[in-house]
Scaffold this motif. Structure first.
Motif, PDB file in Angstrom:
ATOM      1  N   LEU A  30       0.922  -1.283  -0.160  1.00 35.97           N
ATOM      2  CA  LEU A  30       0.006  -0.096   0.133  1.00 35.97           C
ATOM      3  C   LEU A  30       0.765   1.232   0.170  1.00 35.97           C
ATOM      4  O   LEU A  30       0.402   2.127  -0.630  1.00 35.97           O
ATOM      5  CB  LEU A  30      -0.771  -0.057   1.137  1.00 35.97           C
ATOM      6  N   ASP A  31       1.921   1.290   0.826  1.00 37.83           N
ATOM      7  CA  ASP A  31       2.723   2.338   0.749  1.00 37.83           C
ATOM      8  C   ASP A  31       3.296   2.570  -0.362  1.00 37.83           C
ATOM      9  O   ASP A  31       3.667   3.785  -0.919  1.00 37.83           O
ATOM     10  CB  ASP A  31       4.084   2.249   1.979  1.00 37.83           C
ATOM     11  N   VAL A  51      -6.078  -2.121  -1.673  1.00 33.19           N
ATOM     12  CA  VAL A  51      -6.734  -2.183  -0.437  1.00 33.19           C
ATOM     13  C   VAL A  51      -7.710  -3.000  -0.358  1.00 33.19           C
ATOM     14  O   VAL A  51      -8.046  -3.945   0.577  1.00 33.19           O
ATOM     15  CB  VAL A  51      -7.583  -0.556  -0.491  1.00 33.19           C
ATOM     16  N   ILE A  54      -4.934   5.105   3.973  1.00 35.86           N
ATOM     17  CA  ILE A  54      -3.895   3.940   4.116  1.00 35.86           C
ATOM     18  C   ILE A  54      -3.286   3.975   5.688  1.00 35.86           C
ATOM     19  O   ILE A  54      -3.148   3.033   6.118  1.00 35.86           O
ATOM     20  CB  ILE A  54      -2.409   4.221   3.215  1.00 35.86           C
TER      21      ILE A  54
END
Length: 234
Positions: free
Chosen positions: A123-124, A153, A197
């Protein structure tokens, strides 16, 4: 009526499988123009009629779109995605936003509960890629990064059925976003996804669900426009 020989039919099936593999693996992403018929003939070492039949089969199944005078383009990554693309291409944008809101908020809630360390790294990385594409002003890479982030996600929900369903819808979402964004990004329309996030990272289910639920509606058309996105990145 003449029958197709088993040998010819098997060869066409092999070419279909090879073309489908190029699509499903992302070698030919949604929106990309595939090689021309002569190029495919040379690449695969088969007759022109075999290539033509295989391409037409994938167009019939909804993966490809043959555009006279322009080329053949990837419009979906699976047969189900192709069906959904045809079925919902002309749907009311608000109805699509409601569907996306429902799916994405549920996925974000589950992601906040179930995300792994590997999910967070992914996600980062995708959030950073999305921001880099935005800063560079590259519309197509931005669309791809935005859709990939939403897919990640959903993947972090670890619900296989939800992941498959959203993957098929994701092709259509990318198509809408690509059409509305056009070739240039509008600096006034950036939609931040960092809060989503972070909510997933800290395990805040309600905040994650709330953030994800609102994005599709922020992206709805406003001020007299009947379709499309008003903020870049849904």
């Amino acid at each position: 009526m003449p029958l197709t020989s088993p040998r010819r039919s098997a060869l066409v099936d092999q070419v279909i499988a090879q073309l489908r593999n190029q699509i499903t693996t992302g070698e030919w992403p949604v929106g990309a123009r595939i090689p021309t018929e002569p190029e495919l003939v040379e690449l695969m070492g088969v007759a022109r009629n075999t290539v033509r039949e295989a391409v037409r089969a994938l167009a019939h199944n909804g993966l490809l779109d043959i555009r006279q005078g322009s080329g053949t383009y990837v419009i979906a990554t699976s047969e189900l995605a192709g069906v959904m693309h045809r079925r919902f291409a002309g749907a009311d944008p608000r109805h699509i936003a409601e569907l996306r809101s429902t799916l994405e908020s549920s996925a974000a809630r589950l992601a906040a509960e179930r995300r792994t360390a590997r999910d967070l790294v992914q996600l980062d990385a995708l959030l950073a890629r999305r921001e880099e594409a935005w800063s560079a002003g590259d519309a197509e890479p931005f669309v791809a990064a935005d859709v990939a982030l939403h897919m990640a996600v959903v993947a972090a929900s670890h619900n296989d059925v939800l992941i498959e369903l959203y993957a098929d819808l994701g092709d259509l979402v990318a198509d809408w976003l690509r059409t509305d964004v056009g070739t240039e990004l509008d600096p006034a329309s950036h939609l931040d996804h960092a809060r989503l996030i972070e909510a997933i990272r800290r395990g805040d289910r309600d905040a994650a669900a709330s953030e994800a639920a609102g994005y599709p509606f922020v992206c709805l058309a406003k001020e007299g426009r009947s379709a499309g996105l008003t903020a870049a990145g849904g």
